[in-house]
Write an enzyme that holds these catalytic residues in place. Structure first.
Site, PDB file in Angstrom:
ATOM      1  N   HIS A   1       0.985  -1.361  -0.062  1.00 28.48           N
ATOM      2  CA  HIS A   1       0.333   0.041  -0.130  1.00 28.48           C
ATOM      3  C   HIS A   1       1.334   1.004  -0.312  1.00 28.48           C
ATOM      4  O   HIS A   1       1.858   1.216   1.014  1.00 28.48           O
ATOM      5  CB  HIS A   1      -1.213  -0.045   1.359  1.00 28.48           C
ATOM      6  CG  HIS A   1      -2.080   0.794   1.347  1.00 28.48           C
ATOM      7  ND1 HIS A   1      -1.764   2.498   1.115  1.00 28.48           N
ATOM      8  CD2 HIS A   1      -3.086   0.632   0.753  1.00 28.48           C
ATOM      9  CE1 HIS A   1      -3.056   2.910   1.182  1.00 28.48           C
ATOM     10  NE2 HIS A   1      -3.976   2.319   0.890  1.00 28.48           N
TER      11      HIS A   1
ATOM     12  N   GLU B   1      -3.942   2.024  -7.530  1.00 22.90           N
ATOM     13  CA  GLU B   1      -4.443   2.650  -6.639  1.00 22.90           C
ATOM     14  C   GLU B   1      -3.754   4.455  -6.737  1.00 22.90           C
ATOM     15  O   GLU B   1      -2.548   4.935  -5.829  1.00 22.90           O
ATOM     16  CB  GLU B   1      -3.812   2.552  -5.263  1.00 22.90           C
ATOM     17  CG  GLU B   1      -4.792   1.859  -4.519  1.00 22.90           C
ATOM     18  CD  GLU B   1      -5.347   1.535  -3.387  1.00 22.90           C
ATOM     19  OE1 GLU B   1      -7.027   1.783  -2.453  1.00 22.90           O
ATOM     20  OE2 GLU B   1      -4.521   1.825  -2.228  1.00 22.90           O
TER      21      GLU B   1
HETATM   22  P1  PGA Z   1      -9.550   5.699   0.403  1.00 26.50           P
HETATM   23  O1  PGA Z   1      -8.825   4.885   0.266  1.00 26.50           O
HETATM   24  O2  PGA Z   1     -10.974   5.611   0.352  1.00 26.50           O
HETATM   25  O3  PGA Z   1     -10.402   6.476   1.568  1.00 26.50           O
HETATM   26  O4  PGA Z   1      -9.355   6.986  -0.816  1.00 26.50           O
HETATM   27  C1  PGA Z   1      -8.337   4.180  -0.417  1.00 26.50           C
HETATM   28  C2  PGA Z   1      -6.996   3.672  -0.062  1.00 26.50           C
HETATM   29  O5  PGA Z   1      -5.962   4.045   0.363  1.00 26.50           O
HETATM   30  O6  PGA Z   1      -6.837   1.941   0.260  1.00 26.50           O
END
Ligand code: PGA
Length: 222
Positions: free
Chosen positions: A90, A147
């Protein structure tokens, strides 16, 4: 089948975890797989209290095996708790804990060995460099979550068209059979657009509220 994965990050006390589990309502549906990644210290609580329809994920795993590594939680220990999925790489781990591509690749190898599905989080800048370090044999055993950094926690989800083209390039790297998700400011109001173009979503902030998360899951099923 679509995935809806909730990442609670470093949030919730054990009391709040119990409350969320009580408040979350969902009819079991074979078209969606609901996965929650609570903080590591709440995995046991979640596995004993959670309902059958929610799969358990960890937010991270050690890049080392079980052994003398103070503070680390190994893939084997997670598997023992009934954890079926684990987020790896992540952007918050890469940023605040200086995680490297090599460590992320090692994490994937340990997870695959334990039969836990890694959910590899990537952004476009480093997806190639990251993929190069992962054994191609593991490509079909992982889920990839795209992401974009600017979309995480910002309330500004990425334009669906842009997401679509990045997802295509990710599929070219990992293969057509690898499930690919989108994550970054997903809410009950935009989730359908993303669910239509990929295999599911990774939800941070909007997964913390049981009602909001239930509505996200329902939108994906609809
Ligand atoms: P968010 O986070 O939905 O708060 O933007 C997503 C993530 O970090 O996986």
């Amino acid at each position: 089948m679509k995935y809806v994965i909730g990442n609670w990050k470093s949030n919730k006390t054990s009391h709040e975890v119990a409350q969320w589990i009580q408040d979350f309502s969902l009819q079991k549906n074979e078209n969606v797989r609901v996965v929650i990644a609570p903080a590591t210290i709440h995995l046991t609580q979640f596995s004993s209290e959670k309902r059958d329809e929610i799969f358990l994920a960890s937010q991270d795993v050690s890049h080392l095996p079980m052994g003398s590594y103070t503070g680390a939680v190994s893939a084997r220990q997670l598997g023992d708790l009934g954890v079926k999925y684990a987020l790896v790489g992540h952007s918050e781990r890469r940023r605040y804990f200086a995680e490297t591509h090599a460590q992320v690749a090692d994490k994937i190898a340990h997870l695959v060995e334990e039969g836990i599905t890694p959910v590899l989080c990537v952004d476009v800048e480093y997806v190639d460099a990251q993929a190069d370090l992962i054994s191609p044999e593991h490509y079909k055993k992982i889920i990839v979550a795209y992401e974009p950094l600017a979309a995480i926690g910002s309330g500004k989800s990425q334009d669906v068209g842009e997401v679509k083209s990045v997802l295509n390039s990710i599929r070219l790297i990992f293969g057509e059979n690898t499930a690919v998700l989108y994550g970054g400011s997903v809410t009950e109001f935009n989730v359908r657009e993303y669910a239509l173009i990929c295999d599911g979503v990774l939800v941070g902030g909007a997964s913390l509220d049981a009602g909001h998360f239930s509505r996200i899951v329902k939108s994906v099923i609809a």
